[in-house]
Design an enzyme around this catalytic site. Structure first.
Site, short mmCIF file in Angstrom:
data_model
loop_
_atom_site.label_atom_id
_atom_site.label_comp_id
_atom_site.label_asym_id
_atom_site.label_seq_id
_atom_site.Cartn_x
_atom_site.Cartn_y
_atom_site.Cartn_z
N CYS A 120 0.81 -1.23 0.00
CA CYS A 120 0.00 0.00 0.00
C CYS A 120 0.84 1.28 0.00
O CYS A 120 0.31 2.36 -0.24
CB CYS A 120 -0.95 0.00 1.18
N HIS A 267 -2.94 7.42 2.60
CA HIS A 267 -3.44 6.14 2.08
C HIS A 267 -4.78 5.84 2.74
O HIS A 267 -4.90 5.86 3.98
CB HIS A 267 -2.42 5.05 2.39
N ASN A 297 -10.30 0.59 0.34
CA ASN A 297 -8.84 0.58 0.37
C ASN A 297 -8.34 -0.06 -0.93
O ASN A 297 -8.45 -1.28 -1.10
CB ASN A 297 -8.37 -0.20 1.60
O1 UT7 Z 1 -3.79 -0.91 3.69
C1 UT7 Z 1 -2.69 -1.44 4.36
C2 UT7 Z 1 -2.77 -1.33 5.83
N1 UT7 Z 1 -4.00 -1.81 6.34
C3 UT7 Z 1 -4.56 -1.18 7.37
O2 UT7 Z 1 -4.06 -0.19 7.81
C4 UT7 Z 1 -5.81 -1.78 7.97
C5 UT7 Z 1 -5.65 -1.82 9.47
N2 UT7 Z 1 -6.68 -2.48 10.22
C6 UT7 Z 1 -8.01 -2.15 10.20
O3 UT7 Z 1 -8.44 -1.33 9.43
C7 UT7 Z 1 -8.90 -2.77 11.23
O4 UT7 Z 1 -8.11 -3.47 12.16
C8 UT7 Z 1 -9.98 -3.72 10.68
C9 UT7 Z 1 -11.01 -2.92 9.92
C10 UT7 Z 1 -9.36 -4.77 9.78
C11 UT7 Z 1 -10.70 -4.41 11.82
O5 UT7 Z 1 -11.26 -3.43 12.70
P1 UT7 Z 1 -10.99 -3.49 14.25
O6 UT7 Z 1 -11.75 -2.40 14.84
O7 UT7 Z 1 -9.50 -3.49 14.46
O8 UT7 Z 1 -11.64 -4.85 14.64
P2 UT7 Z 1 -10.94 -6.12 15.30
O9 UT7 Z 1 -10.11 -6.86 14.32
O10 UT7 Z 1 -10.31 -5.70 16.58
O11 UT7 Z 1 -12.22 -6.98 15.62
C12 UT7 Z 1 -13.24 -6.53 16.55
C13 UT7 Z 1 -14.39 -7.51 16.48
C14 UT7 Z 1 -13.95 -8.96 16.57
O12 UT7 Z 1 -14.92 -9.67 17.30
P3 UT7 Z 1 -14.70 -10.01 18.84
O13 UT7 Z 1 -13.44 -10.82 18.91
O14 UT7 Z 1 -14.58 -8.69 19.53
O15 UT7 Z 1 -15.95 -10.76 19.19
C15 UT7 Z 1 -13.93 -9.42 15.14
O16 UT7 Z 1 -14.12 -10.81 15.00
O17 UT7 Z 1 -15.07 -7.39 15.21
C16 UT7 Z 1 -15.11 -8.66 14.57
N3 UT7 Z 1 -15.02 -8.42 13.14
C17 UT7 Z 1 -16.09 -8.20 12.38
N4 UT7 Z 1 -17.40 -8.14 12.67
C18 UT7 Z 1 -18.24 -7.87 11.66
C19 UT7 Z 1 -13.91 -8.36 12.36
N5 UT7 Z 1 -14.23 -8.08 11.09
C20 UT7 Z 1 -15.60 -7.99 11.08
C21 UT7 Z 1 -16.52 -7.71 10.06
N6 UT7 Z 1 -17.83 -7.65 10.40
N7 UT7 Z 1 -16.16 -7.49 8.79
#
Ligand code: UT7
Length: 346
Positions: A120, A267, A297
């Site tokens: 990215c 980005h 993204n």
């Molecule tokens: O482009 C290159 C670099 N990339 C980035 O910079 C992306 C960086 N990361 C992110 O944007 C975020 O970490 C994500 C969007 C991928 C995830 O968001 P988050 O707020 O960090 O969520 P998380 O991974 O901490 O997950 C929180 C909860 C989890 O459930 P529990 O364990 O709390 O019950 C996940 O299983 O949300 C759940 N979850 C979802 N729920 C519904 C993860 N993805 C989803 C989803 N829909 N798509």
């Protein structure tokens, strides 16, 4: 022994054109929620994304890159470039590079052409390399493209990546110019941390875990062919790295970020990441450019696509002091500061 002729002194790379392209097929959050355990509400509140554009089967990265490249060349009012640098994580095939085909299809056959694999951050790396090609006399004009058909490497069942990543392309034309002109590419801050290459990776298909079509031998581990990201950890690194790279780039330009930056183009990784970086830097909300809500993204395409769309919409205009930053797999990051030139989006 006679001396080797010096490279042209004092030659700067100046942005002369910009263009962007997204494929026509739109996928909404509700479309994703129909096949994944997710919801429009979760995706909007956690990422800021409402919809994204996705390639149809048979459409490849070069198809996106050619369209964006054509528009950037039109924007610059030129038909020629001596080099094409393409940043992508989704080349049409592992070998050869995709850039030569893009050059050829744009009528730039014979140009120096190669790919950059910085995920990215690829566009910032490609911009620095493109400026270097001008400084060293390799080319008078360089087409710098960021293009990704990211959905072609996403596991359709992985809700952590399927809701974020999307497809598109953006490009700028660089020309040789004077160091004092608007649009000059100044100091580009670049960095990497390969100790955390595990945070964002496609494990299979390379020399470590060979593709199923290569000679693997008995019991060889074919590896996972899909793009994998450890979201929460990546998030933290993204905020830290884009903030510090932005500060370094602004300092190199002699700018105070909160006072001097008219437009901030980061980005488009996640709207919450963008807000956290801009808040830390003290960039006011009305100065932040963003299109993540509609395009998601788009990997290496993200920054140049944003520049093209913001220019077309009149949100980025001649004379704006612009701060660019990106972060992604590698880990790798970059930032640069420049004064936006008088260009129309192609
Ligand atoms: O482009 C290159 C670099 N990339 C980035 O910079 C992306 C960086 N990361 C992110 O944007 C975020 O970490 C994500 C969007 C991928 C995830 O968001 P988050 O707020 O960090 O969520 P998380 O991974 O901490 O997950 C929180 C909860 C989890 O459930 P529990 O364990 O709390 O019950 C996940 O299983 O949300 C759940 N979850 C979802 N729920 C519904 C993860 N993805 C989803 C989803 N829909 N798509």
């Amino acid at each position: 022994m006679s001396a080797v002729p010096a490279t042209p002194r004092g030659r700067a790379a100046v942005i002369a054109g910009v263009g962007g392209y997204v494929p026509p097929n739109v996928v909404t959050n509700d479309d994703l929620a129909a096949r994944l355990d997710t919801s429009d509400e979760w995706i909007r509140s956690r990422t800021g994304i409402a919809a994204r554009n996705v390639v149809s089967p048979g459409t490849a990265t070069s198809d996106l890159a050619v369209e964006a490249g054509r528009r950037a060349l039109e924007s610059a009012g030129v038909a020629e470039a001596g080099a094409v640098v393409l940043a992508t994580t989704t080349p049409d095939r592992p070998c050869p590079a995709t850039a030569p085909e893009v050059a050829s299809r744009l009528g730039l056959g014979g140009a120096a052409a190669f790919d950059i694999a910085s995920v990215c951050s690829g566009f910032l790396y490609a911009l620095a390399v493109g400026a270097g090609l001008i400084a060293t006399g390799v080319a008078e004009r360089v087409l710098v493209v960021g293009a990704d058909a990211f959905t072609t490497i996403i596991d359709p069942q992985d809700r952590g990546t399927a809701v974020i990543f999307a497809d598109g392309a953006g490009a700028v034309v660089l020309r040789a110019g004077e160091p004092t002109e608007a649009g000059v590419v100044g100091t580009v801050v670049l960095g990497s941390d390969g100790a955390r290459s595990d945070l964002i990776e496609v494990p299979g298909g390379g020399s470590r875990h060979r593709s199923s079509h290569a000679a693997t031998g008995d019991g060889a581990d074919l590896g996972d062919p899909y793009f994998r990201m450890r979201g929460r950890e990546t998030y933290r690194h993204a905020v830290e790295r884009m903030t510090s790279a932005s500060r370094q780039a602004a300092a190199a330009a002699g700018w105070d970020v909160s006072r001097d930056v008219d437009r901030f183009a980061a980005h488009q990784a996640n709207a919450r990441i963008l807000a956290a970086v801009a808040d830390r830097l003290g960039v006011r909300p009305q100065r932040r450019l963003s299109n993540i809500e509609q395009v998601g993204n788009t990997g290496a395409a993200s920054v140049p696509l944003l520049l093209a769309e913001a220019t077309a919409a009149g949100a980025l205009t001649a004379g704006h002091r612009l701060l660019l930053t990106a972060f992604g797999g590698g880990l790798a990051w970059g930032a640069t500061a420049l004064v936006w030139p008088d260009v129309k989006a192609g």
